[in-house]
Scaffold this motif. Structure first.
Motif, PDB file in Angstrom:
ATOM      1  N   GLY A 135       0.810  -1.212   0.000  1.00  0.00           N
ATOM      2  CA  GLY A 135       0.000   0.000   0.000  1.00  0.00           C
ATOM      3  C   GLY A 135       0.842   1.260   0.000  1.00  0.00           C
ATOM      4  N   HIS A 136       1.876   1.283   0.825  1.00  0.00           N
ATOM      5  CA  HIS A 136       2.765   2.450   0.891  1.00  0.00           C
ATOM      6  C   HIS A 136       3.427   2.710  -0.458  1.00  0.00           C
ATOM      7  CE1 HIS A 136       5.940   5.162   2.270  1.00  0.00           C
ATOM      8  NE2 HIS A 136       6.809   4.369   1.675  1.00  0.00           N
ATOM      9  N   ASN A 137       3.860   1.666  -1.124  1.00  0.00           N
ATOM     10  CA  ASN A 137       4.564   1.817  -2.398  1.00  0.00           C
ATOM     11  C   ASN A 137       3.657   2.276  -3.535  1.00  0.00           C
ATOM     12  OD1 ASN A 137       7.501   1.125  -2.332  1.00  0.00           O
ATOM     13  ND2 ASN A 137       6.736  -0.700  -1.296  1.00  0.00           N
ATOM     14  N   LEU A 138       2.344   2.099  -3.386  1.00  0.00           N
ATOM     15  CA  LEU A 138       1.423   2.482  -4.452  1.00  0.00           C
ATOM     16  C   LEU A 138       0.860   3.894  -4.291  1.00  0.00           C
ATOM     17  CD1 LEU A 138      -0.582  -0.830  -4.998  1.00  0.00           C
ATOM     18  CD2 LEU A 138       1.254   0.121  -6.412  1.00  0.00           C
ATOM     19  N   VAL A 139       1.139   4.540  -3.168  1.00  0.00           N
ATOM     20  CA  VAL A 139       0.646   5.902  -2.949  1.00  0.00           C
ATOM     21  C   VAL A 139       1.213   6.838  -4.016  1.00  0.00           C
ATOM     22  CG1 VAL A 139       0.685   7.880  -1.376  1.00  0.00           C
ATOM     23  CG2 VAL A 139       0.329   5.577  -0.475  1.00  0.00           C
ATOM     24  N   ARG A 140       0.340   7.694  -4.563  1.00  0.00           N
ATOM     25  CA  ARG A 140       0.674   8.652  -5.623  1.00  0.00           C
ATOM     26  C   ARG A 140       1.065   7.955  -6.928  1.00  0.00           C
ATOM     27  NH1 ARG A 140       2.922  10.923  -1.112  1.00  0.00           N
ATOM     28  NH2 ARG A 140       4.970  10.106  -1.650  1.00  0.00           N
ATOM     29  N   LYS A 141       0.572   6.742  -7.118  1.00  0.00           N
ATOM     30  CA  LYS A 141       0.818   6.014  -8.364  1.00  0.00           C
ATOM     31  C   LYS A 141      -0.509   5.786  -9.091  1.00  0.00           C
ATOM     32  CE  LYS A 141       5.150   5.047  -7.014  1.00  0.00           C
ATOM     33  NZ  LYS A 141       5.100   5.473  -5.613  1.00  0.00           N
ATOM     34  N   THR A 142      -0.440   5.690 -10.413  1.00  0.00           N
ATOM     35  CA  THR A 142      -1.584   5.271 -11.217  1.00  0.00           C
ATOM     36  C   THR A 142      -1.454   3.780 -11.482  1.00  0.00           C
ATOM     37  OG1 THR A 142      -1.880   7.423 -12.278  1.00  0.00           O
ATOM     38  CG2 THR A 142      -2.755   5.505 -13.440  1.00  0.00           C
ATOM     39  N   VAL A 143      -2.512   3.038 -11.173  1.00  0.00           N
ATOM     40  CA  VAL A 143      -2.518   1.584 -11.349  1.00  0.00           C
ATOM     41  C   VAL A 143      -3.581   1.222 -12.375  1.00  0.00           C
ATOM     42  CG1 VAL A 143      -2.934  -0.640 -10.230  1.00  0.00           C
ATOM     43  CG2 VAL A 143      -1.724   1.174  -8.988  1.00  0.00           C
ATOM     44  N   ILE A 144      -3.183   0.524 -13.417  1.00  0.00           N
ATOM     45  CA  ILE A 144      -4.137   0.039 -14.410  1.00  0.00           C
ATOM     46  C   ILE A 144      -4.498  -1.400 -14.051  1.00  0.00           C
ATOM     47  CG2 ILE A 144      -4.554  -0.446 -16.847  1.00  0.00           C
ATOM     48  CD1 ILE A 144      -2.665   1.811 -17.537  1.00  0.00           C
ATOM     49  N   GLU A 145      -5.669  -1.568 -13.448  1.00  0.00           N
ATOM     50  CA  GLU A 145      -6.199  -2.848 -12.977  1.00  0.00           C
ATOM     51  C   GLU A 145      -5.436  -3.376 -11.758  1.00  0.00           C
ATOM     52  OE1 GLU A 145      -8.865  -4.452 -13.615  1.00  0.00           O
ATOM     53  OE2 GLU A 145      -9.584  -3.509 -15.440  1.00  0.00           O
ATOM     54  N   PHE A 146      -4.174  -3.725 -11.931  1.00  0.00           N
ATOM     55  CA  PHE A 146      -3.352  -4.192 -10.809  1.00  0.00           C
ATOM     56  C   PHE A 146      -1.904  -3.807 -11.096  1.00  0.00           C
ATOM     57  CE2 PHE A 146      -4.009  -7.683 -13.795  1.00  0.00           C
ATOM     58  CZ  PHE A 146      -2.722  -8.124 -14.063  1.00  0.00           C
ATOM     59  N   PRO A 147      -1.092  -3.640 -10.051  1.00  0.00           N
ATOM     60  CA  PRO A 147       0.273  -3.141 -10.256  1.00  0.00           C
ATOM     61  C   PRO A 147       1.197  -4.173 -10.893  1.00  0.00           C
ATOM     62  CG  PRO A 147      -0.100  -3.645  -7.937  1.00  0.00           C
ATOM     63  CD  PRO A 147      -1.424  -3.792  -8.620  1.00  0.00           C
ATOM     64  N   THR A 148       2.104  -3.664 -11.718  1.00  0.00           N
ATOM     65  CA  THR A 148       3.179  -4.466 -12.288  1.00  0.00           C
ATOM     66  C   THR A 148       4.501  -3.925 -11.769  1.00  0.00           C
ATOM     67  OG1 THR A 148       1.963  -5.016 -14.310  1.00  0.00           O
ATOM     68  CG2 THR A 148       4.365  -5.160 -14.404  1.00  0.00           C
ATOM     69  N   PHE A 149       5.243  -4.758 -11.054  1.00  0.00           N
ATOM     70  CA  PHE A 149       6.525  -4.367 -10.481  1.00  0.00           C
ATOM     71  C   PHE A 149       7.652  -4.983 -11.310  1.00  0.00           C
ATOM     72  CE2 PHE A 149       4.507  -4.159  -5.962  1.00  0.00           C
ATOM     73  CZ  PHE A 149       3.892  -2.965  -6.295  1.00  0.00           C
ATOM     74  N   LEU A 150       8.612  -4.164 -11.675  1.00  0.00           N
ATOM     75  CA  LEU A 150       9.758  -4.622 -12.455  1.00  0.00           C
ATOM     76  C   LEU A 150      10.918  -4.915 -11.514  1.00  0.00           C
ATOM     77  CD1 LEU A 150       9.599  -1.927 -15.280  1.00  0.00           C
ATOM     78  CD2 LEU A 150       8.298  -4.045 -15.062  1.00  0.00           C
ATOM     79  N   VAL A 151      11.402  -6.138 -11.531  1.00  0.00           N
ATOM     80  CA  VAL A 151      12.483  -6.551 -10.644  1.00  0.00           C
ATOM     81  C   VAL A 151      13.773  -6.576 -11.451  1.00  0.00           C
ATOM     82  CG1 VAL A 151      13.238  -8.261  -8.959  1.00  0.00           C
ATOM     83  CG2 VAL A 151      10.792  -7.982  -9.433  1.00  0.00           C
ATOM     84  N   VAL A 152      14.728  -5.716 -11.061  1.00  0.00           N
ATOM     85  CA  VAL A 152      15.969  -5.573 -11.821  1.00  0.00           C
ATOM     86  C   VAL A 152      17.168  -5.778 -10.901  1.00  0.00           C
ATOM     87  CG1 VAL A 152      14.870  -3.954 -13.412  1.00  0.00           C
ATOM     88  CG2 VAL A 152      16.158  -3.073 -11.470  1.00  0.00           C
ATOM     89  N   LEU A 153      18.274  -6.195 -11.480  1.00  0.00           N
ATOM     90  CA  LEU A 153      19.523  -6.303 -10.736  1.00  0.00           C
ATOM     91  C   LEU A 153      20.127  -4.914 -10.579  1.00  0.00           C
ATOM     92  CD1 LEU A 153      20.982  -9.433 -12.553  1.00  0.00           C
ATOM     93  CD2 LEU A 153      19.850  -9.369 -10.330  1.00  0.00           C
ATOM     94  N   ASN A 154      20.703  -4.639  -9.420  1.00  0.00           N
ATOM     95  CA  ASN A 154      21.184  -3.292  -9.127  1.00  0.00           C
ATOM     96  C   ASN A 154      22.208  -2.781 -10.138  1.00  0.00           C
ATOM     97  OD1 ASN A 154      19.568  -2.890  -6.900  1.00  0.00           O
ATOM     98  ND2 ASN A 154      21.106  -3.562  -5.419  1.00  0.00           N
ATOM     99  N   GLN A 155      23.070  -3.666 -10.653  1.00  0.00           N
ATOM    100  CA  GLN A 155      24.108  -3.183 -11.563  1.00  0.00           C
ATOM    101  C   GLN A 155      23.561  -2.773 -12.923  1.00  0.00           C
ATOM    102  OE1 GLN A 155      23.902  -6.396 -10.339  1.00  0.00           O
ATOM    103  NE2 GLN A 155      25.261  -7.740 -11.503  1.00  0.00           N
TER     104      GLN A 155
END
Length: 210
Positions: free
Chosen positions: A173-193
């Protein structure tokens, strides 16, 4: 190439329903509850795949939203590089990959993001699907401290994609504040480098300017 991989259909965005009159009452309630939390939830017409996939709901008894969450692992391994994990981690070059996606169903908004990711990343947790286990080897080798989770900003011109960096220790919930969500959130998981390949928004600067 990253943008091409992540790009969503502009046609789908234009088809989002803006009128509450088209939504059943339970879905109107979900939209209202999301907006009370500072989340701009958009619902698509019934014929669209994302609308059919979505099982997110507002739980009246618990007074919480349970979100479907799609995780896209941008640097999932392909068959050609499975035997070279240490070499790949040492190089500051894009990984040969085949994107892997998975949806976690009805996750409580109060759940920390890191907890949801743990079933994919934590090497102590078993992954049932053999293909999933193989493709996520690089993430599991790196561990939770070696990854970042990004969220694409909506309503941005094509080929000018920008991303929010999410707080792994924060709740969904905290991470979605001030975000636009189309149906449900999609989170992109990336390597730091490889995070530098993404145009990441400086949210602290935005707060100062607003």
């Amino acid at each position: 190439e990253v943008d091409r991989t992540l790009d969503n259909s502009g046609r789908q965005r234009r088809a989002i329903i803006n009128s509450k009159n088209f939504l059943p009452k339970w879905l109107q309630k979900l939209v209202r509850e999301a907006r009370q939390r500072g989340i701009n939830l958009k619902i698509m017409p019934g014929g669209f795949k994302r609308r059919k996939q979505n099982t997110s709901c507002y739980m009246y008894s618990e007074k919480v939203i349970h979100w479907d969450i799609e995780f896209k692992f941008i640097h999932a391994l392909d068959d050609k590089v499975v035997d070279n994990l240490d070499q790949l981690l040492a190089e500051d070059l894009p990984v040969s990959h085949s994107e892997f996606s998975s949806i976690s169903r009805r996750v409580c908004e109060d759940t920390p993001l890191s907890s949801v990711l743990s079933k994919y990343i934590d090497s102590n947790d078993s992954v049932d699907d053999h293909e999933e286990n193989r493709k996520l080897l690089l993430y599991r080798k790196t561990g939770i401290t070696g990854i970042s989770v990004l969220y694409r900003k909506e309503n941005v011109a094509e080929k000018q994609h920008k991303y929010f960096e999410l707080d792994l220790n924060g709740t969904i919930g905290h991470n979605l504040v001030r975000k636009t969500v189309i149906e449900f959130p999609t989170f992109l998981v990336v390597l730091n480098q490889f995070k530098h390949l993404f145009d990441i928004i400086d949210e602290k600067a935005l707060k100062v300017n607003t």
